[in-house]
Enzyme design. Sequence first.
Site, mmCIF file in Angstrom:
data_model
loop_
_atom_site.group_PDB
_atom_site.id
_atom_site.type_symbol
_atom_site.label_atom_id
_atom_site.label_comp_id
_atom_site.label_asym_id
_atom_site.label_seq_id
_atom_site.Cartn_x
_atom_site.Cartn_y
_atom_site.Cartn_z
ATOM 1 N N ASP A 29 -4.262 11.123 -54.810
ATOM 2 C CA ASP A 29 -4.182 11.340 -53.373
ATOM 3 C C ASP A 29 -4.985 12.609 -53.115
ATOM 4 O OD1 ASP A 29 -2.759 13.074 -51.154
ATOM 5 O OD2 ASP A 29 -2.382 10.975 -50.652
ATOM 6 N N ASN A 48 -15.911 -0.348 -36.525
ATOM 7 C CA ASN A 48 -16.285 -1.478 -37.376
ATOM 8 C C ASN A 48 -16.134 -2.839 -36.709
ATOM 9 O OD1 ASN A 48 -16.811 0.273 -39.520
ATOM 10 N ND2 ASN A 48 -14.699 0.168 -40.261
ATOM 11 N N ASP A 62 -14.678 12.054 -45.654
ATOM 12 C CA ASP A 62 -14.894 10.821 -44.898
ATOM 13 C C ASP A 62 -13.530 10.139 -44.827
ATOM 14 O OD1 ASP A 62 -16.610 8.917 -43.578
ATOM 15 O OD2 ASP A 62 -16.373 7.627 -45.336
ATOM 16 N N CYS A 107 -14.957 6.438 -39.118
ATOM 17 C CA CYS A 107 -15.655 5.294 -38.520
ATOM 18 C C CYS A 107 -14.841 4.779 -37.332
ATOM 19 C CB CYS A 107 -15.896 4.188 -39.547
ATOM 20 S SG CYS A 107 -14.436 3.613 -40.411
ATOM 21 N N CYS A 131 -12.766 10.956 -50.535
ATOM 22 C CA CYS A 131 -12.353 9.548 -50.423
ATOM 23 C C CYS A 131 -13.579 8.705 -50.717
ATOM 24 C CB CYS A 131 -11.783 9.261 -49.042
ATOM 25 S SG CYS A 131 -10.511 10.448 -48.500
ATOM 26 N N ALA A 132 -13.962 8.621 -52.004
ATOM 27 C CA ALA A 132 -15.320 8.228 -52.374
ATOM 28 C C ALA A 132 -15.590 6.726 -52.431
ATOM 29 C CB ALA A 132 -15.668 8.840 -53.729
ATOM 30 N N ALA A 133 -14.613 5.925 -52.822
ATOM 31 C CA ALA A 133 -14.873 4.495 -53.005
ATOM 32 C C ALA A 133 -15.275 3.842 -51.678
ATOM 33 C CB ALA A 133 -13.621 3.813 -53.570
ATOM 34 N N PRO A 134 -16.192 2.872 -51.732
ATOM 35 C CA PRO A 134 -16.776 2.225 -52.919
ATOM 36 C C PRO A 134 -17.973 2.944 -53.519
ATOM 37 C CG PRO A 134 -17.579 1.143 -50.953
ATOM 38 C CD PRO A 134 -16.600 2.192 -50.473
ATOM 39 N N GLY A 135 -18.380 4.093 -52.955
ATOM 40 C CA GLY A 135 -19.445 4.879 -53.566
ATOM 41 C C GLY A 135 -20.742 4.945 -52.803
#
Length: 313
Positions: free
Chosen positions: A175, A204, A196, A249, A124-128
């Site tokens: 997905d 947050n 992640d 998170c 689940c990489a974005a935003p990087g």
Amino acid sequence: FTYKFMRFEPKPAFVERMKLLLKDKEDVEKFFEVAKTKPKKSIRVNTLKISPEKLKKRLESRGWEISEIKNHPEILRIESILQPGEIGKTKEHILGYYYSQEITSMMPIVALDPKPDDILLDCCAAPGSKTTQAAALMKNRGTIFANDVTISRIVILSSNLERQGVTNTIITRHDAAILAKKLEKLGLKFKKILLDAPCSGEGNIRVSPRTYVEWSENLVKSMGRKQKKLADAIIKQLEKNGEIIYSTCTHAPEENEEVVQHILENNPDLEIQEISLPIKSRPGITNWKDKEFTKEMTKCHGIYHHDNDMEGV
């Protein structure tokens, strides 16, 4: 003109959960007191383009007061108060010399510790933020599969990879569970995996107090079910003697310890490894309400914003 302000307050059910989780009255009070404050900014030096020493000198020449995290010179904390948006407007940021990132957000990759020539899957990489962090540790060698499901987020991911000078990464749009099935058919496995996972975001609340409004116990339970399905699919792609980091998170045991327990029960060949982090953390819990978890859960790490004056994870 008119402008409406809103003060976000935690729901009673959330307060009661934190009391049950933290137990100590003073600890709970400090948690909610610090939640009303803004954390200090932090950045990660992009060592693909510049050394921590050189970047620190350049930023200090701007009048920034900077401190380092022990044994991690690439992690810099901005002690001075900056103008709104200043951190993203500098020449150094535009050139990709650093990435604006919460220190707690850096911990999963610190724990995973990818090496040059590893093959890594970032589910689940974005935003990087973590993808670029991994690429720097890998010195742009090896291969990273950076996956996300939403095209708008992939556009941001692609932009950040380009700005940071990352060249060892393949972007996929699926997905994550479906991607795992496709990779399984190809027989492709990974030495390192970062899961992640999408979560309820309890950690947050300092930077996004609106989380108080969006939070609900139903959301927590729903996210826990999704995380288990995601883990079940992804873990099949871990090669023998490989390592997977599961991170969120949020503080919710339904999304943390309960998911890890699920992973262990369904994968008896996996075990929790000891890891060391450069900031204060608390061990995972071994019971929550009517559920009991393995004693090995104490090897997990929970990070609370009032322990480090950062975000929580």
